[in-house]
Design a protein around this motif. Structure first.
Motif, short mmCIF file in Angstrom:
data_model
loop_
_atom_site.label_atom_id
_atom_site.label_comp_id
_atom_site.label_asym_id
_atom_site.label_seq_id
_atom_site.Cartn_x
_atom_site.Cartn_y
_atom_site.Cartn_z
N THR A 94 0.81 -1.21 0.00
CA THR A 94 0.00 0.00 0.00
C THR A 94 0.84 1.26 0.00
O THR A 94 0.36 2.31 -0.36
N ASN A 95 2.10 1.18 0.43
CA ASN A 95 3.00 2.33 0.50
C ASN A 95 2.32 3.47 1.27
O ASN A 95 1.99 4.51 0.72
N ALA A 124 -6.57 -5.72 4.92
CA ALA A 124 -5.44 -4.79 4.84
C ALA A 124 -4.67 -4.82 6.14
O ALA A 124 -5.24 -5.07 7.20
N CYS A 125 -3.38 -4.56 6.05
CA CYS A 125 -2.51 -4.48 7.22
C CYS A 125 -1.89 -3.09 7.21
O CYS A 125 -1.40 -2.65 6.19
N SER A 126 -1.91 -2.42 8.35
CA SER A 126 -1.38 -1.07 8.42
C SER A 126 -0.54 -0.91 9.68
O SER A 126 -0.60 -1.75 10.58
N PRO A 127 0.20 0.20 9.77
CA PRO A 127 0.98 0.44 10.99
C PRO A 127 0.09 0.67 12.21
O PRO A 127 0.52 0.48 13.33
N PHE A 128 -1.17 1.07 11.99
CA PHE A 128 -2.06 1.42 13.09
C PHE A 128 -2.97 0.27 13.51
O PHE A 128 -3.41 0.20 14.64
N GLU A 147 2.86 -5.21 7.55
CA GLU A 147 2.48 -3.81 7.55
C GLU A 147 2.52 -3.24 6.13
O GLU A 147 3.46 -3.47 5.39
N GLY A 148 1.48 -2.51 5.77
CA GLY A 148 1.45 -1.85 4.47
C GLY A 148 1.07 -2.75 3.32
O GLY A 148 1.61 -2.63 2.23
#
Length: 195
Positions: A94-95, A124-128, A147-148
């Motif tokens: 996802t950058n 989706a995987c994110s930093p949050f 992440e991302g």
């Protein structure tokens, strides 16, 4: 294999049919290594619902390195009948630094030919948030959620090929995936450099 959701199906039996030719020399036995064989599992339904099983094939003659993973969606109906469907996953970065990482999804796609594949889940995987399901009744977070990333799971509907053009909604970057579905509805996703 491992199941993403327990309690939906249960293994009833497992057979390993060795394709290798073994020859006995007195008390010693020599078998051909790398000859194709088959493993057959039988499952029964425990309760109505869906789960994904990940079957990992290891090549023991290469030190047990994982060769490939086959994903199967088990759907159990109210009569506890089990239907198995082959799956494939598409994973794109996802950058998050180029846009608002909280506003998922960041990628969208179009198919060159409809009716060949169907999206069954998206996460989706994110930093949050370590992982969040965006849509799909079979949506569960994969074990390898990094992440991302955005992860789509697809199943084959009929034999054929179609190209998915993925577009990053923030920066306009494009990626192409060729889906190939055979007559057994086994599905492969091939990442292409260009369309």
């Amino acid at each position: 294999y491992n199941l993403r959701k327990e309690g939906i199906v249960q293994e009833v039996s497992h057979k390993n049919i060795d394709g290798g030719n073994c020859v006995k020399f007195g008390i010693f036995e020599q078998c051909n290594v790398g000859v194709p064989g088959k493993e057959i599992w039988t499952f029964k339904g425990l309760r109505e619902g869906e789960t994904i099983a990940e079957f990992t094939y290891a090549q023991h003659w290469d030190g047990g390195l994982a060769g490939k993973t086959i994903k199967v969606l088990f759907t159990v109906n109210s009569r506890l009948e089990v239907k198995a469907t082959y799956l494939t996953e598409v994973v794109l970065e996802t950058n998050a630094s180029t846009g608002n990482s909280l506003s998922y999804p960041l990628w969208s796609y179009t198919l060159s030919k409809q009716g060949i594949v169907q999206e069954i889940s998206r996460s989706a995987c994110s930093p949050f948030v370590s992982c969040m399901c965006i849509e799909g009744s079979a949506c569960t977070c994969p074990n390898n959620c990094a992440e991302g990333q955005e992860i789509w799971t697809f199943k084959g509907l009929c034999e054929g090929e179609t190209i998915a053009e993925f577009t990053h909604d923030t920066i306009g970057e494009k990626r192409w995936i060729l889906f190939k579905v055979n007559s057994n509805l086994e599905i492969a996703a091939i990442y292409l450099e260009t369309q």
